[in-house]
Every structure is written in structure tokens, then in C-alpha cells.
Write an enzyme that holds these catalytic residues in place. Structure first.
Site, PDB file in Angstrom:
ATOM      1  N   CYS A   7       0.418   3.836   2.746  1.00  0.00           N
ATOM      2  CA  CYS A   7       0.940   3.318   4.019  1.00  0.00           C
ATOM      3  C   CYS A   7       2.428   3.624   4.143  1.00  0.00           C
ATOM      4  CB  CYS A   7       0.728   1.801   4.118  1.00  0.00           C
ATOM      5  SG  CYS A   7      -1.003   1.314   4.057  1.00  0.00           S
TER       6      CYS A   7
ATOM      7  N   CYS B 154       0.834  -1.207   0.000  1.00  0.00           N
ATOM      8  CA  CYS B 154       0.000   0.000   0.000  1.00  0.00           C
ATOM      9  C   CYS B 154       0.869   1.258   0.000  1.00  0.00           C
ATOM     10  CB  CYS B 154      -0.914  -0.073   1.226  1.00  0.00           C
ATOM     11  SG  CYS B 154      -1.491   1.475   1.890  1.00  0.00           S
TER      12      CYS B 154
END
Ligand SMILES: [Zn+2]
Length: 150
Positions: free
Chosen positions: A76, A73
Site C-alpha cells: 500500500c 501494508c
């Protein structure tokens, strides 16, 4: 009961996964895992998983911020250094945890996580606030300060 009972955090050793109860007022002494004797470093986010999450939450006296993330991600990855800084700045005041949502599907499901990263602040074992998506450090700080004032 003493007037100033020790504040405790319960965290899993990052090496051997043993749960340790750590006195937060004595962090400068360098807490070590009771099982493998390796250091438990509170100046950075600590990994947590489905099997330990409830025990960590229930056994920790200070607010707990959990970063629900995954390795693939992008946002993230943007959040990672923000959370590193936050963990260092608030060491002993807020316990910062990271939960890999790919390896640990149960806890994110329990809290209705639909997008990552999601950062949830828990106080007294209950959700107090959350942010979803990459947010600037000051916004995360404001969320935490706002929740702690209530
Ligand atoms: Zn250990």
C-alpha cells in the site's frame, strides 16, 4: 435541465468530516468546506470512511477510484505515490479516494476485498474495474482508460 449541468463531487471535509458538494468545473477557484471554511484539495487522494462512502459515491458525477489500504501494508505504501500522481493528473475527471480498511471494515466487506491494496473504479455508482496488489502507474491508468471507454 441545462445542456451542460455542473458536474458535482460529494466529498467529506478532511478536517471536520462535513460532506460538501463541490462543482468540479470550478475547482480552480479553490473549493472550501461549507462548515469549517478550510480548503478541499482535489489534487490528492481524499479520505473516505464507512459512514460517508455511499453518499460520496451516489453524489459524485465522475468516475471514482477507491484505494482500499491499511497503514501496516507495505505494498500500500508503494501505491501511495502512484495514487497521489493519478489524483493530480486526473483532477476533475476521476475522484481518487482512500479508505483505511482497519478503521472502516464495512465497505471492504461489502465489496469482497480479500487483499490490499485493492483499487476499485466505480462508474455511475457501480464497480467498473479493479486491481489488487501494488501495480505500476501505467497499469492503473490503462485500467481506468479501458473502463471509461466502455
Ligand atoms: Zn470542514
Amino acid at each position: 435541465m441545462t445542456a451542460h449541468p455542473d458536474r458535482i463531487a460529494t466529498v467529506a471535509c478532511q478536517f471536520c468530516s462535513t460532506l460538501n458538494r463541490v462543482a468540479l468545473d470550478r475547482l480552480e477557484q479553490g473549493p472550501k468546506c461549507g462548515s469549517c471554511s478550510r480548503p478541499i484539495l482535489f489534487d490528492r487522494p481524499l479520505r473516505v470512511g464507512d459512514e460517508t462512502f455511499q453518499q460520496v459515491l451516489a453524489g459524485t458525477d465522475i468516475p471514482v477510484l477507491v484505494d482500499f489500504y491499511a497503514d501496516w501494508c507495505g505494498p500500500c505504501k508503494i501505491m501511495a505515490p502512484v495514487l497521489d500522481t493519478l489524483a493530480r493528473d486526473r483532477m476533475g475527471q476521476v475522484l481518487v479516494l482512500k479508505l483505511d480498511t482497519d478503521r472502516n471494515p464495512v465497505t471492504p466487506n461489502e465489496f469482497g476485498i480479500r487483499g490490499i491494496p485493492t483499487m476499485i473504479l466505480f462508474q455511475h455508482g457501480r464497480e467498473a474495474a479493479r486491481e489488487t496488489g501494488a501495480v505500476p502507474g501505467p497499469q492503473l491508468d490503462a485500467m481506468i482508460d479501458g473502463a471509461l471507454r466502455q
